[in-house]
Design a protein around this motif. Structure first.
Motif, mmCIF file in Angstrom:
data_model
loop_
_atom_site.group_PDB
_atom_site.id
_atom_site.type_symbol
_atom_site.label_atom_id
_atom_site.label_comp_id
_atom_site.label_asym_id
_atom_site.label_seq_id
_atom_site.Cartn_x
_atom_site.Cartn_y
_atom_site.Cartn_z
ATOM 1 N N ALA A 289 0.806 -1.224 0.000
ATOM 2 C CA ALA A 289 0.000 0.000 0.000
ATOM 3 C C ALA A 289 0.836 1.271 0.000
ATOM 4 C CB ALA A 289 -0.952 0.003 1.199
ATOM 5 N N VAL A 290 2.041 1.226 0.587
ATOM 6 C CA VAL A 290 2.881 2.425 0.655
ATOM 7 C C VAL A 290 3.468 2.678 -0.734
ATOM 8 C CG1 VAL A 290 4.813 3.579 1.766
ATOM 9 C CG2 VAL A 290 3.435 1.934 3.061
ATOM 10 N N GLN A 291 2.956 3.717 -1.376
ATOM 11 C CA GLN A 291 3.335 4.023 -2.758
ATOM 12 C C GLN A 291 4.260 5.223 -2.893
ATOM 13 O OE1 GLN A 291 2.028 2.288 -5.806
ATOM 14 N NE2 GLN A 291 1.941 0.840 -4.103
ATOM 15 N N PHE A 292 4.285 6.081 -1.858
ATOM 16 C CA PHE A 292 5.066 7.314 -1.929
ATOM 17 C C PHE A 292 5.793 7.545 -0.602
ATOM 18 C CE2 PHE A 292 1.187 7.726 -4.407
ATOM 19 C CZ PHE A 292 1.631 8.160 -5.646
ATOM 20 N N ILE A 293 6.992 8.100 -0.702
ATOM 21 C CA ILE A 293 7.753 8.448 0.494
ATOM 22 C C ILE A 293 8.591 9.688 0.193
ATOM 23 C CG2 ILE A 293 9.674 6.917 -0.097
ATOM 24 C CD1 ILE A 293 9.965 6.409 2.927
ATOM 25 N N SER A 294 8.743 10.562 1.200
ATOM 26 C CA SER A 294 9.424 11.843 0.949
ATOM 27 C C SER A 294 10.506 12.123 1.991
ATOM 28 C CB SER A 294 8.403 12.986 0.950
ATOM 29 O OG SER A 294 7.682 12.988 2.187
ATOM 30 N N ASN B 116 10.098 3.157 -8.965
ATOM 31 C CA ASN B 116 10.015 1.723 -9.238
ATOM 32 C C ASN B 116 11.290 1.105 -9.810
ATOM 33 O OD1 ASN B 116 8.799 -0.773 -9.291
ATOM 34 N ND2 ASN B 116 7.790 -0.430 -11.255
ATOM 35 N N LYS B 117 12.272 0.894 -8.929
ATOM 36 C CA LYS B 117 13.527 0.234 -9.312
ATOM 37 C C LYS B 117 14.274 1.012 -10.402
ATOM 38 C CE LYS B 117 11.333 -4.221 -8.346
ATOM 39 N NZ LYS B 117 10.954 -5.532 -8.867
ATOM 40 N N ALA B 118 14.169 2.337 -10.336
ATOM 41 C CA ALA B 118 14.859 3.236 -11.267
ATOM 42 C C ALA B 118 14.335 3.131 -12.697
ATOM 43 C CB ALA B 118 16.366 3.003 -11.248
ATOM 44 N N SER B 119 13.061 2.749 -12.854
ATOM 45 C CA SER B 119 12.473 2.762 -14.195
ATOM 46 C C SER B 119 12.339 4.199 -14.703
ATOM 47 C CB SER B 119 11.097 2.084 -14.179
ATOM 48 O OG SER B 119 10.210 2.754 -13.292
ATOM 49 N N SER C 224 10.853 -1.387 -2.784
ATOM 50 C CA SER C 224 9.779 -1.646 -1.827
ATOM 51 C C SER C 224 8.705 -0.568 -1.843
ATOM 52 C CB SER C 224 10.354 -1.755 -0.405
ATOM 53 O OG SER C 224 11.326 -2.782 -0.321
ATOM 54 N N ILE C 225 9.097 0.666 -2.189
ATOM 55 C CA ILE C 225 8.167 1.793 -2.252
ATOM 56 C C ILE C 225 8.343 2.430 -3.628
ATOM 57 C CG2 ILE C 225 7.474 3.986 -1.206
ATOM 58 C CD1 ILE C 225 8.874 3.020 1.376
ATOM 59 N N PRO C 226 7.338 2.350 -4.504
ATOM 60 C CA PRO C 226 7.527 2.699 -5.919
ATOM 61 C C PRO C 226 7.956 4.133 -6.217
ATOM 62 C CG PRO C 226 5.510 1.444 -5.605
ATOM 63 C CD PRO C 226 6.011 1.778 -4.235
ATOM 64 N N ASN C 227 7.581 5.087 -5.360
ATOM 65 C CA ASN C 227 7.905 6.488 -5.644
ATOM 66 C C ASN C 227 8.677 7.093 -4.479
ATOM 67 O OD1 ASN C 227 6.130 7.128 -8.217
ATOM 68 N ND2 ASN C 227 4.825 5.958 -6.816
ATOM 69 N N VAL C 228 9.964 7.344 -4.702
ATOM 70 C CA VAL C 228 10.831 7.905 -3.657
ATOM 71 C C VAL C 228 11.197 9.328 -4.054
ATOM 72 C CG1 VAL C 228 12.979 7.645 -2.366
ATOM 73 C CG2 VAL C 228 11.734 5.603 -3.145
ATOM 74 N N ILE C 229 10.696 10.296 -3.274
ATOM 75 C CA ILE C 229 10.944 11.712 -3.531
ATOM 76 C C ILE C 229 11.895 12.199 -2.443
ATOM 77 C CG2 ILE C 229 9.906 13.991 -3.819
ATOM 78 C CD1 ILE C 229 7.494 11.148 -3.797
ATOM 79 N N TYR D 82 17.429 1.709 -4.258
ATOM 80 C CA TYR D 82 17.269 0.543 -3.383
ATOM 81 C C TYR D 82 15.896 0.563 -2.711
ATOM 82 C CZ TYR D 82 18.466 -2.968 0.150
ATOM 83 O OH TYR D 82 18.485 -4.099 0.939
ATOM 84 N N LEU D 83 15.520 1.714 -2.169
ATOM 85 C CA LEU D 83 14.246 1.801 -1.461
ATOM 86 C C LEU D 83 13.062 1.689 -2.415
ATOM 87 C CD1 LEU D 83 13.402 2.080 1.483
ATOM 88 C CD2 LEU D 83 13.180 4.551 1.112
ATOM 89 N N SER D 84 13.252 2.083 -3.678
ATOM 90 C CA SER D 84 12.157 2.032 -4.647
ATOM 91 C C SER D 84 11.772 0.602 -5.020
ATOM 92 C CB SER D 84 12.518 2.822 -5.911
ATOM 93 O OG SER D 84 13.465 2.128 -6.709
#
Length: 222
Positions: free
Chosen positions: A73-78, A143-146, A125-130, A121-123
């Motif tokens: 469920a966790v899709q975004f992190i800042s 998402n894994k540097a896509s 598990s969490i698709p969007n890392v800001i 690395y964190l992406s």
């Protein structure tokens, strides 16, 4: 903040059900147990979760229970750069092992290049890392540097800064507002980040924690 750790998970479930939210934002002030309860309930209802780490010690609460991220469920992190470092260090101990053989490269300041492998690395598990880099701008990894992008900061002169309090919260608040406003027609991340950075600058130029100049003019037109 101790009261946040005493929240009843059953009441949390009912509140999420009653509100019918399109997205839920949580921060590191919540206990690991409460975070888990919220994320699992959102997963059941297919509601995306946005996590704001708050501080280095509190940022790792999201990772204390591996099942919290496993439900998806966790899709975004800042995080800022220090929170990102702490979270990746904890993730390597608490989450299933991952191997990354190739790092993408970006044009940007040294700190952005240093944070890129950690955000990648964190992406997983969490698709969007800001990643908020303060005066050095912002790094986005999906998402894994896509998709990887570096965004330079909005210009603000040192003598214009009245207070740094609330600048990060205004960044996240504006980003959340635009993520919801743009649904179901997503807009480019460049526009989302630019408006969020403008919100931060307005607050830096204000003695208030939230600048009174922040308005719906910051909403991205889709």
């Amino acid at each position: 903040m101790d009261i946040l750790g005493a929240m009843d998970p059953h009441k949390i479930h009912q509140t999420i059900a009653d509100i019918g939210a399109g997205m839920v934002c949580v921060d590191g002030n919540l206990s690991a147990l409460t975070l888990h309860a919220i994320v699992v309930e959102c997963s059941k209802r297919k509601i995306p979760v946005f996590f704001e780490p708050t501080s280095v010690p509190k940022s790792v609460r999201l990772l204390e229970n591996p099942e919290t991220l496993a439900c998806g469920a966790v899709q975004f992190i800042s995080p800022n750069q220090y929170e990102l470092e702490a979270m990746v260090d904890t993730a390597k101990r608490t989450l299933p092992p991952m191997t990354l053989d190739i790092w993408q490269k970006i044009d940007g300041p040294r700190v952005a290049q240093q944070m890129l492998p950690l955000a990648t690395y964190l992406s997983h598990s969490i698709p969007n890392v800001i990643t908020k880099l303060g005066e050095d701008g912002c790094l986005y990894v999906q998402n894994k540097a896509s998709h990887v992008a570096y965004f330079p900061p909005e210009t603000v002169l040192p003598e214009q800064i009245k207070s740094v309090t609330g600048a990060g919260d205004c960044f996240v608040g504006t980003l959340l507002a635009n993520l919801m406003h743009s649904r179901p027609h997503p807009v480019p991340w460049s526009a989302l980040i630019q408006q969020s950075q403008k919100s931060s600058v307005l607050t830096l130029q204000s003695a208030l924690a939230v600048s009174q100049s922040i308005s719906d003019a910051l909403l991205v037109k889709s």
